[in-house]
Write an enzyme that holds these catalytic residues in place. Structure first.
Site, PDB file in Angstrom:
ATOM      1  N   THR A 127     -45.594  12.974  -0.385  1.00  0.00           N
ATOM      2  CA  THR A 127     -46.566  13.630  -1.276  1.00  0.00           C
ATOM      3  C   THR A 127     -47.875  12.843  -1.375  1.00  0.00           C
ATOM      4  OG1 THR A 127     -46.957  14.043  -3.632  1.00  0.00           O
ATOM      5  CG2 THR A 127     -45.229  12.507  -3.136  1.00  0.00           C
ATOM      6  N   ASP A 128     -48.947  13.554  -1.702  1.00  0.00           N
ATOM      7  CA  ASP A 128     -50.233  12.886  -1.940  1.00  0.00           C
ATOM      8  C   ASP A 128     -50.167  11.936  -3.142  1.00  0.00           C
ATOM      9  OD1 ASP A 128     -50.064  14.861  -3.942  1.00  0.00           O
ATOM     10  OD2 ASP A 128     -52.049  15.718  -3.551  1.00  0.00           O
ATOM     11  N   GLU A 129     -49.153  12.136  -3.998  1.00  0.00           N
ATOM     12  CA  GLU A 129     -49.097  11.365  -5.246  1.00  0.00           C
ATOM     13  C   GLU A 129     -48.852   9.883  -5.003  1.00  0.00           C
ATOM     14  OE1 GLU A 129     -47.174  13.276  -8.535  1.00  0.00           O
ATOM     15  OE2 GLU A 129     -47.360  15.242  -7.609  1.00  0.00           O
ATOM     16  N   TYR A 152     -41.839   8.982 -10.393  1.00  0.00           N
ATOM     17  CA  TYR A 152     -41.645   9.895  -9.254  1.00  0.00           C
ATOM     18  C   TYR A 152     -42.415   9.412  -8.031  1.00  0.00           C
ATOM     19  CZ  TYR A 152     -42.715  13.859  -6.184  1.00  0.00           C
ATOM     20  OH  TYR A 152     -42.918  14.647  -5.078  1.00  0.00           O
ATOM     21  N   LYS A 156     -41.197   7.949  -4.271  1.00  0.00           N
ATOM     22  CA  LYS A 156     -41.576   8.552  -2.985  1.00  0.00           C
ATOM     23  C   LYS A 156     -42.277   7.510  -2.097  1.00  0.00           C
ATOM     24  CE  LYS A 156     -41.135  12.264  -1.818  1.00  0.00           C
ATOM     25  NZ  LYS A 156     -39.979  12.954  -1.159  1.00  0.00           N
TER      26      LYS A 156
HETATM   27  P1  NAD Z   1     -37.394  20.916  -5.629  1.00  0.00           P
HETATM   28  O1  NAD Z   1     -37.212  20.069  -6.852  1.00  0.00           O
HETATM   29  O2  NAD Z   1     -37.714  22.359  -5.807  1.00  0.00           O
HETATM   30  O3  NAD Z   1     -36.040  20.863  -4.759  1.00  0.00           O
HETATM   31  C1  NAD Z   1     -35.340  19.692  -4.495  1.00  0.00           C
HETATM   32  C2  NAD Z   1     -34.018  20.057  -3.850  1.00  0.00           C
HETATM   33  O4  NAD Z   1     -33.326  18.824  -3.520  1.00  0.00           O
HETATM   34  C3  NAD Z   1     -33.069  20.846  -4.779  1.00  0.00           C
HETATM   35  O5  NAD Z   1     -32.517  21.926  -4.072  1.00  0.00           O
HETATM   36  C4  NAD Z   1     -32.007  19.825  -5.163  1.00  0.00           C
HETATM   37  O6  NAD Z   1     -30.740  20.408  -5.444  1.00  0.00           O
HETATM   38  C5  NAD Z   1     -31.954  18.944  -3.922  1.00  0.00           C
HETATM   39  N1  NAD Z   1     -31.439  17.598  -4.185  1.00  0.00           N
HETATM   40  C6  NAD Z   1     -31.831  16.754  -5.183  1.00  0.00           C
HETATM   41  N2  NAD Z   1     -31.111  15.604  -5.115  1.00  0.00           N
HETATM   42  C7  NAD Z   1     -30.300  15.722  -4.022  1.00  0.00           C
HETATM   43  C8  NAD Z   1     -29.345  14.850  -3.417  1.00  0.00           C
HETATM   44  N3  NAD Z   1     -29.078  13.631  -3.920  1.00  0.00           N
HETATM   45  N4  NAD Z   1     -28.705  15.280  -2.317  1.00  0.00           N
HETATM   46  C9  NAD Z   1     -28.942  16.518  -1.805  1.00  0.00           C
HETATM   47  N5  NAD Z   1     -29.822  17.381  -2.350  1.00  0.00           N
HETATM   48  C10 NAD Z   1     -30.493  16.986  -3.444  1.00  0.00           C
HETATM   49  O7  NAD Z   1     -38.439  20.171  -4.731  1.00  0.00           O
HETATM   50  P2  NAD Z   1     -39.648  20.752  -3.830  1.00  0.00           P
HETATM   51  O8  NAD Z   1     -40.817  21.029  -4.699  1.00  0.00           O
HETATM   52  O9  NAD Z   1     -39.119  21.801  -2.925  1.00  0.00           O
HETATM   53  O10 NAD Z   1     -40.020  19.445  -2.974  1.00  0.00           O
HETATM   54  C11 NAD Z   1     -39.345  19.169  -1.748  1.00  0.00           C
HETATM   55  C12 NAD Z   1     -39.872  17.866  -1.175  1.00  0.00           C
HETATM   56  O11 NAD Z   1     -41.278  17.975  -0.948  1.00  0.00           O
HETATM   57  C13 NAD Z   1     -39.694  16.666  -2.107  1.00  0.00           C
HETATM   58  O12 NAD Z   1     -39.308  15.553  -1.337  1.00  0.00           O
HETATM   59  C14 NAD Z   1     -41.061  16.446  -2.716  1.00  0.00           C
HETATM   60  O13 NAD Z   1     -41.276  15.103  -3.047  1.00  0.00           O
HETATM   61  C15 NAD Z   1     -41.960  16.921  -1.587  1.00  0.00           C
HETATM   62  N6  NAD Z   1     -43.276  17.454  -2.001  1.00  0.00           N
HETATM   63  C16 NAD Z   1     -43.352  18.449  -2.928  1.00  0.00           C
HETATM   64  C17 NAD Z   1     -44.586  18.973  -3.278  1.00  0.00           C
HETATM   65  C18 NAD Z   1     -44.712  20.111  -4.265  1.00  0.00           C
HETATM   66  O14 NAD Z   1     -45.836  20.479  -4.626  1.00  0.00           O
HETATM   67  N7  NAD Z   1     -43.628  20.734  -4.711  1.00  0.00           N
HETATM   68  C19 NAD Z   1     -45.750  18.464  -2.675  1.00  0.00           C
HETATM   69  C20 NAD Z   1     -45.628  17.443  -1.719  1.00  0.00           C
HETATM   70  C21 NAD Z   1     -44.384  16.950  -1.388  1.00  0.00           C
HETATM   71  P1  TYD Z   2     -46.976  19.802 -11.857  1.00  0.00           P
HETATM   72  O1  TYD Z   2     -46.749  21.227 -11.453  1.00  0.00           O
HETATM   73  O2  TYD Z   2     -45.956  19.141 -12.731  1.00  0.00           O
HETATM   74  O3  TYD Z   2     -47.250  18.978 -10.512  1.00  0.00           O
HETATM   75  P2  TYD Z   2     -47.723  17.436 -10.318  1.00  0.00           P
HETATM   76  O4  TYD Z   2     -47.679  16.734 -11.631  1.00  0.00           O
HETATM   77  O5  TYD Z   2     -46.696  16.923  -9.360  1.00  0.00           O
HETATM   78  O6  TYD Z   2     -49.113  17.527  -9.751  1.00  0.00           O
HETATM   79  O7  TYD Z   2     -48.362  19.719 -12.634  1.00  0.00           O
HETATM   80  C1  TYD Z   2     -49.577  20.095 -12.007  1.00  0.00           C
HETATM   81  C2  TYD Z   2     -50.697  19.752 -12.966  1.00  0.00           C
HETATM   82  O8  TYD Z   2     -50.571  20.574 -14.130  1.00  0.00           O
HETATM   83  C3  TYD Z   2     -50.649  18.324 -13.463  1.00  0.00           C
HETATM   84  O9  TYD Z   2     -51.984  17.832 -13.579  1.00  0.00           O
HETATM   85  C4  TYD Z   2     -50.007  18.408 -14.827  1.00  0.00           C
HETATM   86  C5  TYD Z   2     -50.458  19.782 -15.317  1.00  0.00           C
HETATM   87  N1  TYD Z   2     -49.507  20.466 -16.207  1.00  0.00           N
HETATM   88  C6  TYD Z   2     -49.955  20.956 -17.441  1.00  0.00           C
HETATM   89  O10 TYD Z   2     -51.135  20.822 -17.816  1.00  0.00           O
HETATM   90  N2  TYD Z   2     -49.059  21.609 -18.235  1.00  0.00           N
HETATM   91  C7  TYD Z   2     -47.749  21.784 -17.878  1.00  0.00           C
HETATM   92  O11 TYD Z   2     -46.954  22.355 -18.674  1.00  0.00           O
HETATM   93  C8  TYD Z   2     -47.310  21.276 -16.610  1.00  0.00           C
HETATM   94  C9  TYD Z   2     -45.884  21.438 -16.172  1.00  0.00           C
HETATM   95  C10 TYD Z   2     -48.244  20.642 -15.811  1.00  0.00           C
END
Ligand code: NAD
Ligand code: TYD
Length: 339
Positions: A127-129, A152, A156
């Protein structure tokens, strides 16, 4: 290609599996997912009706060395794409421990099993985070220092560094991808867009953290998945690739756009206490992925948001089941108690 996808019942993993099976009729995917609160087997239930040599679901933990080694060997899996993670920043502030377990130890276990099995390719989805927070100007490159600010993002970043170590020390052909905020179908409604959609539909107040001026870069989930496909097929081992959507928005602007699409009043917005350590701005420079992988975000943000809202409207039952916990009962029926 015979692929192990971990965390495939989560948001991005489910979209990735659907897209890859549609694009590659000769691919087989084994989906290993622990089904935490964020994992929803219903998201891919239709695929389970198809042939097992195309898609197989296995419930299990990426931290389990015997299970992972067995899957890699028994199914002759050639590559791993690791999505499995604890992903919600607010939860990590409340309790960091599970983030270390899955995001660090789990990722390390997967890499270890992959190197022993001589797996041809490993994609670590990051992630960019991990780069921390930006001021008003500039964007993160792959050379930006890692400066995570939440448990978090720290977990990562630890996995990213473990991937580097496994490449340098053992020659594991691992590629790390770092992407900005994804949006689209099947996203768990604790994240900004589906949460605000749900609340607005019910005329509940929309909790915007702090002054609402934190900036995120948004990418439609399929565009991220296409980037991951190219990283899997063309990424150079040991390299890191940034992906982004070139769509920077303040949270306030995004919530306003959502309310306008839904025809709901801005008076629903409520400014609430800020998240501790809340990163002010993320932005990605993805020139390297453009040059080496041919990556480019395809869908414009306004179109992507409208498409996402249409999906949630058409799939209210999915959203309701997740909200009510009914999907857990459905899965308990298959598995008994959940962890
Ligand atoms: P999500 O929380 O929707 O899904 C995570 C999945 O992982 C779930 O299905 C959960 O059951 C499974 N899981 C958790 N712990 C596990 C374990 N110990 N063994 C097997 N499975 C397990 O997450 P997401 O938003 O789909 O993100 C997927 C990946 O992409 C993550 O690694 C996250 O860091 C990365 N990512 C997400 C975003 C975003 O905006 N959502 C952006 C950049 C990177
Ligand atoms: P989020 O979807 O939790 O993603 P991330 O923190 O990984 O970027 O949040 C996106 C942005 O929205 C973040 O700046 C936090 C803000 N946010 C709110 O303002 N209110 C909310 O209830 C949530 C869940 C997020």
């Amino acid at each position: 290609m015979r692929l192990l996808v971990t965390g495939g019942c989560g948001f991005i993993g489910a979209n990735f599996i659907r897209l890859m099976l549609a694009r590659h009729p000769d691919w087989t995917i084994v989906n290993l997912d622990k089904l935490t609160y964020a994992g929803n087997r219903l998201s891919l239930a239709d695929l389970e009706q198809g042939p097992e040599d195309r898609y197989l679901f296995v419930r299990g933990d990426i931290c389990d060395p015997d299970l992972v080694a067995g899957l890699l060997a028994d199914h002759g899996l050639e590559a791993v794409v690791n999505f499995a993670a604890e992903t919600h920043v607010d939860r990590s502030i409340n309790d960091p421990a599970p983030f270390i377990g899955t995001n660090v130890q789990g990722a390390q276990n997967l890499m270890d099993c992959a190197r022993r099995a001589k797996t041809a390719r490993f994609v670590q989805v990051s992630t960019d985070e991990v780069y921390g927070s930006l001021g008003p100007e500039g964007a993160f490159t792959e050379d930006s220092p890692l400066a995570p600010n939440s448990p978090y993002s720290a977990s990562k970043a630890a996995a990213d560094l473990m991937a580097r170590a496994y490449f340098k020390t053992y020659g594991l052909p691992v590629v790390v991808t770092r992407c900005s905020n994804n949006y689209g179908p099947y996203q768990f409604p604790e994240k900004l867009i589906p949460l605000m959609f749900l609340k607005a539909c019910r005329d509940q107040t929309l909790p915007v953290y702090g002054d609402g001026l934190n900036v995120r870069d948004w990418i439609y989930v399929d565009d991220h998945c296409l980037g991951l496909e190219s990283a899997l097929l063309k990424g150079r081992p040991g390299e890191v690739y940034n992906f982004g959507g070139a769509a920077e928005k303040t949270n306030l602007d995004l919530v306003r756009a959502l309310l306008a699409l839904l025809g709901k009043p801005e008076s629903l917005i409520e400014f609430v206490q800020d998240r501790p350590g809340h990163d002010r701005r993320y932005a990605m420079n993805f020139e390297k992925a453009g040059k080496e992988l041919g990556f480019a975000p395809g869908l414009d943000f306004d179109q992507g948001l409208a498409r996402t809202i249409d999906w949630y409207r058409a799939n209210q039952a999915w959203l309701d089941s997740v909200q009510s916990g009914a999907y857990r009962k459905f899965m308990d029926h298959w598995y008994g108690d959940r962890p």
